[in-house]
Each structure stands twice: as C-alpha cells, then as structure tokens.
Design an enzyme around this catalytic site. Structure first.
Site, PDB file in Angstrom:
ATOM      1  N   ARG A  51       0.853  -1.181   0.000  1.00  0.00           N
ATOM      2  CA  ARG A  51       0.000   0.000   0.000  1.00  0.00           C
ATOM      3  C   ARG A  51       0.891   1.233   0.000  1.00  0.00           C
ATOM      4  NH1 ARG A  51      -2.899   3.021   4.566  1.00  0.00           N
ATOM      5  NH2 ARG A  51      -3.878   4.621   3.309  1.00  0.00           N
ATOM      6  N   HIS A  83      -2.899  10.984   0.696  1.00  0.00           N
ATOM      7  CA  HIS A  83      -2.440  10.713   2.064  1.00  0.00           C
ATOM      8  C   HIS A  83      -1.832  12.006   2.607  1.00  0.00           C
ATOM      9  CE1 HIS A  83      -1.219   7.220   4.867  1.00  0.00           C
ATOM     10  NE2 HIS A  83      -0.933   8.334   5.520  1.00  0.00           N
ATOM     11  N   GLU A 116      -7.762   8.531   6.068  1.00  0.00           N
ATOM     12  CA  GLU A 116      -8.098   9.057   7.396  1.00  0.00           C
ATOM     13  C   GLU A 116      -8.689  10.474   7.363  1.00  0.00           C
ATOM     14  OE1 GLU A 116      -4.848   8.664  10.100  1.00  0.00           O
ATOM     15  OE2 GLU A 116      -4.919   6.488  10.018  1.00  0.00           O
ATOM     16  N   ASN A 140      -7.684   1.533   9.108  1.00  0.00           N
ATOM     17  CA  ASN A 140      -6.417   1.752   9.788  1.00  0.00           C
ATOM     18  C   ASN A 140      -6.687   1.603  11.273  1.00  0.00           C
ATOM     19  OD1 ASN A 140      -5.646   2.515   7.237  1.00  0.00           O
ATOM     20  ND2 ASN A 140      -5.145   4.628   7.763  1.00  0.00           N
ATOM     21  N   TYR A 145      -5.190   1.047  15.151  1.00  0.00           N
ATOM     22  CA  TYR A 145      -4.041   1.073  16.053  1.00  0.00           C
ATOM     23  C   TYR A 145      -4.420   0.820  17.498  1.00  0.00           C
ATOM     24  CZ  TYR A 145      -1.265   3.062  12.250  1.00  0.00           C
ATOM     25  OH  TYR A 145      -0.601   3.257  11.065  1.00  0.00           O
ATOM     26  N   GLU A 192      -3.881  -0.325   7.704  1.00  0.00           N
ATOM     27  CA  GLU A 192      -2.720   0.010   8.543  1.00  0.00           C
ATOM     28  C   GLU A 192      -2.900  -0.633   9.902  1.00  0.00           C
ATOM     29  OE1 GLU A 192      -1.790   4.199   9.074  1.00  0.00           O
ATOM     30  OE2 GLU A 192      -2.054   4.594   6.935  1.00  0.00           O
TER      31      GLU A 192
END
Ligand code: PNW
Length: 476
Positions: free
Chosen positions: A110, A154, A197, A322, A324, A382
């Site tokens: 990616r 991005h 995002e 994504n 985390y 991610e």
C-alpha cells in the site's frame, strides 16, 4: 544495499553448511498448531507507506509544493524541526524498497501518490515526469509480483489549492486528479483508495491544528471541511469508476473502534452503536449515504448540496481500516446508550502515547463494521506501532515489543477471519522508519530500521517475524 544483517536472514546457509549432513527437526513447525492460527488462502500480506513520509525528492521531477512542505518548514511545528525533504529518499531508492518487500515475501504494497507530483498546481496541466515516476515504481512492484494498492490522497495537498479543505473546489479538483490517475495507471493498478483518514486531515488540520495546515476553526467551519473531505472521496469514487471500470475502489479510514468492555449482548450492542455514532461525520456517512440525525442537529451542521450524499454513498468494493487502538465501550442508560471508558493511567502504551496496547481493536473493527454495514470486503490498511528501537553493537534491532504488539493484533484478526468475516488482507504500518508527521524522525514505526544519515536499511526482528507470518500464512 539490501544487506541482510539479521542472523537468521543471512546466515541460514552458513549454519546449514556447518552442520552438513545433520538433519534438524523443525521444532517451531512441529510444536505449534498452525492450523488454528491460519489465515484464509489468498490472504494479502503487505506493508503500507505514504508518499510524503518516505519519498523525499520534494524538488524533483516537477513536483509542486504541498501543504506539508509549508507546514514542516514552519519552525516549531515538527519535532526537531524535521521535514520530509529527504525522508527515506525512496524517490531514488524505490528499487531497494521493493526488494525489501520481496525479501519479506509480501504480495501486496500500500503506497500513496503525491497529488502535487501529478498536478503541481492541484489542477490544470498534469506533470508527465511525476506520472512517469509512479509508473517506474509500479513496474518494479509488478515485476516482483507485488500487487500495488494505491492511496490517492495521504495528506500532501497541493498548496496551490486556495483554502485547502475549507474550499468545496478542492473536492472537485480531487475528483479530476483521481479520474486522471485512474485512467493513466489502471493498466498497472487494480486497487485504489481515495483518501487516508478523514479525521486526520480535517479535524487535526482544521480543528486542533496539530497537522497541516495547522488551523483552529469553529465547529461549523470544521464540519464544512469534513464534508468537503468526504465529498472528495465520493466524487473520486465516481471518477475512478468512470475512468477505470475494472478497478476495485475503497477508502482507508481510521474509524473509532468500539470494543465492548465485556463480551455480552448489552455491551456488544453498545460497541456497535458507538462505532456508528462516533464515526458519523465520516465512515457512517460513506456507508449509509447520509448523515445521522444526531450529527445534523444543531447550528453547526455542514451545508450539503443536492447530489452530495449520493456521491458520498457511492458503493465501495472494499473498506480499508487503519487500526491502532481501541475505544472501550460500556452500555449505559443514557439516550445514546453507551459510554466510552477513559484509559486508566496504568494502561500499557507503545512509544507513541496515543497507541494504547489494545489488540482486540482489529477484531472489533472488522466485526462492528461488518455487522453494521455489511461491506463486500474489508482490509486492515494500517496496523503497527512505534517502538524505542535500539541498534545493538552487532547492528541488530531486537524489537520484541513491536513483535508482541503485532502478534497480538494478528491473533485477534485471525479470530475475525476464522469467524467468516470477509477480511481480505493486512498492511503493516510501516515498511520503513519514516517521517512520522509532527513527530518527525523521533518515532519509528518501520520493520526495517533506517539510518537517516546513510539511508541504510536494516531488517529488525519484526521483519524476520513478519517474513515467517507471510511464509506460513499464520500467526507465528
Ligand atoms: C496514521 N490517532 O495516522 C497515518 O495514516 C500514517 O500516516 C501514520 O504514520 C500512522 O498512522 C502512525 O501514526 C494516525 O491519533 C494518526 O488515532 C493519528 C491517529 C491514528 C492514525
């Protein structure tokens, strides 16, 4: 310059010849139960990066100025006043970086395209040299059987676009850029993500001012910038489909993930509600083609033009998440029916203070999104962490904490695939240590260590571990 310095990477051959004739039992294979931790056949394993974080070469190939060039050169905005001027120099070292992916056995990558390399002024005349650069990168990937997954935005916005995401015109310019790239590159690229995002490039850029362009606007202005962000996505999806009918189109979104504090019906229901409500300005709007009633209440609702919501709700081929960390959710008697529990002071974190070690997030990200919206396919676009890596005297990086983080997250992802949720792939953030936005080079997320003085790449323990995961298609 690939220089495999890790013991098991490079010295397997030496060991084997030293023990010639001795056949060693494969303890790791024999003793674990790989069938219990196996991913589905064809699962895509990859790493993720972003243009401004790795490329450097900011004045080369006719690239225009981005908002991040300006922001990173504003004193006091970035740790140590670091900039992305050179970063990992992937602009020149991309072949080596593809080789690193190949060494991992990765089948997917990616990456993002820098809008100001393609349209230096954000719109108008395209820049052939910029397009040619990405053709070279893509050809190198394809020659190595690595499928490119391309993010079109991005965060590196052409500075020439006046008003940035405050302006509706930026969403229209994005659609033109997305359509152009799709037409030019769809012979090489099957998977496109529009944006990365929404909350990062709208809220953090225009509300808290932490990221570029560093503004602190009113709630109504912020909601309007958010609307332009998701409108760009929607118009971008339409433009990609019009120019590349065979492309698979998605988005990469860091949705807030509700994790039930206890896995019982009441709390699981609350976690679902929280996931829908907390993402109301972004993912919820995309996947429902409408804002929630509660988001539209009050004086700060965005101005929406006819047709906007239809574009925003354009059907997607996949949803990229994504992920985390978690938001722990408890059912309560409030009107919305849930509360998000604050993190106790003792909750473990990784090297970036916002990365609470809460690995259930990947399972619940997938499950909540699938149960609420039933997407065709989901990717983890991610997942990864910063760690306080140390290079030993022998030149090794034994990042056991990163391996612990990743292994736990993959264990929870495997729970999701084994329960039948349509998870198609996983992208580890990140291939390389890189320019970590306001943290500059002070936070390292790579599974390859980068010496930013020499640009030498060294595989960490986590690279060796990820290589074993990919080889086995299982958590190891
Ligand atoms: C992502 N949060 O950003 C970005 O997509 C990457 O470019 C970045 O390097 C990576 O995560 C690591 O930071 C995030 O506060 C920034 O929740 C902030 C958050 C999440 C993701």
């Amino acid at each position: 310059m690939t220089n495999i310095t890790r013991r098991q990477f490079g010295k397997v051959a030496a060991t084997t010849s030293a023990l010639a004739g001795v056949s060693l039992p494969e303890f790791s294979l024999a003793q674990s139960k790989p069938e219990n931790r196996q991913f589905p056949p064809g699962f895509a394993w990859g790493c993720a990066t972003a243009a401004y974080q790795i490329e450097g070469g900011v004045h080369e190939g006719g690239r225009g100025t981005s908002n991040w060039d300006i922001f990173s050169h504003t004193p006091g905005k970035i740790a140590n006043d670091d900039t992305g001027d050179v970063a990992d120099d992937s602009y020149h070292l991309y072949k080596e970086d593809v080789r690193l992916l190949k060494d991992l056995g990765a089948g997917a990558y990616r990456m993002s395209i820098a809008w100001p390399r393609i349209f230096p002024n954000g719109k108008g005349q395209p820049n052939q040299a910029g397009l040619d650069y990405y053709k070279r990168v893509l050809d190198e990937l394809l020659a190595n059987n690595i499928a490119p997954y391309v993010t079109l935005f991005h965060w590196d916005l052409p500075a020439a676009l006046a008003g940035g995401w405050q302006s509706r015109a930026t969403a229209l310019a994005f659609a033109d850029y997305a359509g152009y790239v799709a037409r030019q590159l769809s012979d090489r690229v099957r998977y496109f993500m529009t944006t990365n995002e929404f909350s990062s490039f709208t809220d953090l850029g225009y509300k808290t001012g932490l990221l570029a362009p560093g503004l602190k606007l009113s709630p109504a202005e912020v909601n309007q910038a958010r609307h332009h962000g998701i409108l760009a996505h929607g118009l971008g999806v339409e433009a990609i489909r019009a120019n590349a009918p065979a492309a698979e189109v998605g988005v990469a979104e860091n949705a807030t993930v509700g994790v039930p504090v206890i896995e019982d019906h009441a709390n699981m229901d609350a976690a679902r509600r929280a996931t829908r409500e907390e993402n109301a300005p972004f993912l919820t709007a995309l996947l429902e083609g409408a804002y929630t009633e509660s988001y539209l209440q009050g004086p700060n609702a965005p101005h929406v033009e006819p047709g906007d919501m239809k574009a925003i709700g354009s059907p997607l081929d996949f949803v990229g998440l994504n992920v985390y960390t978690s938001a722990y959710v408890r059912a309560d008697g409030s009107e919305r029916g849930y509360a998000i529990e604050p993190y106790p002071a003792s909750f473990p974190r990784m090297a970036s203070p916002w990365i609470y070690l809460a690995p259930e997030c990947v399972y619940w990200a997938v499950r909540n999104v699938c149960e609420i919206w039933n997407p065709k396919a989901v990717y983890i676009t991610e997942n990864g962490c910063s760690a306080a890596d140390v290079v030993t005297a022998e030149g090794r990086i034994e990042d056991t904490d990163r391996v612990m983080y990743l292994r736990n997250h993959l264990t929870h992802l495997e729970r999701a695939t084994s329960e039948g949720f349509p998870v198609k792939g996983y992208f580890l953030w990140s291939l390389l240590d890189n320019f970590e936005w306001i943290d500059g080079y002070s936070k390292r997320f790579g599974i390859y260590h980068v010496d930013f003085k020499t640009q030498r790449r060294i595989p960490k323990l986590s690279a060796e571990w990820y290589r074993a995961v990919i080889a086995r298609n299982a958590v190891v």
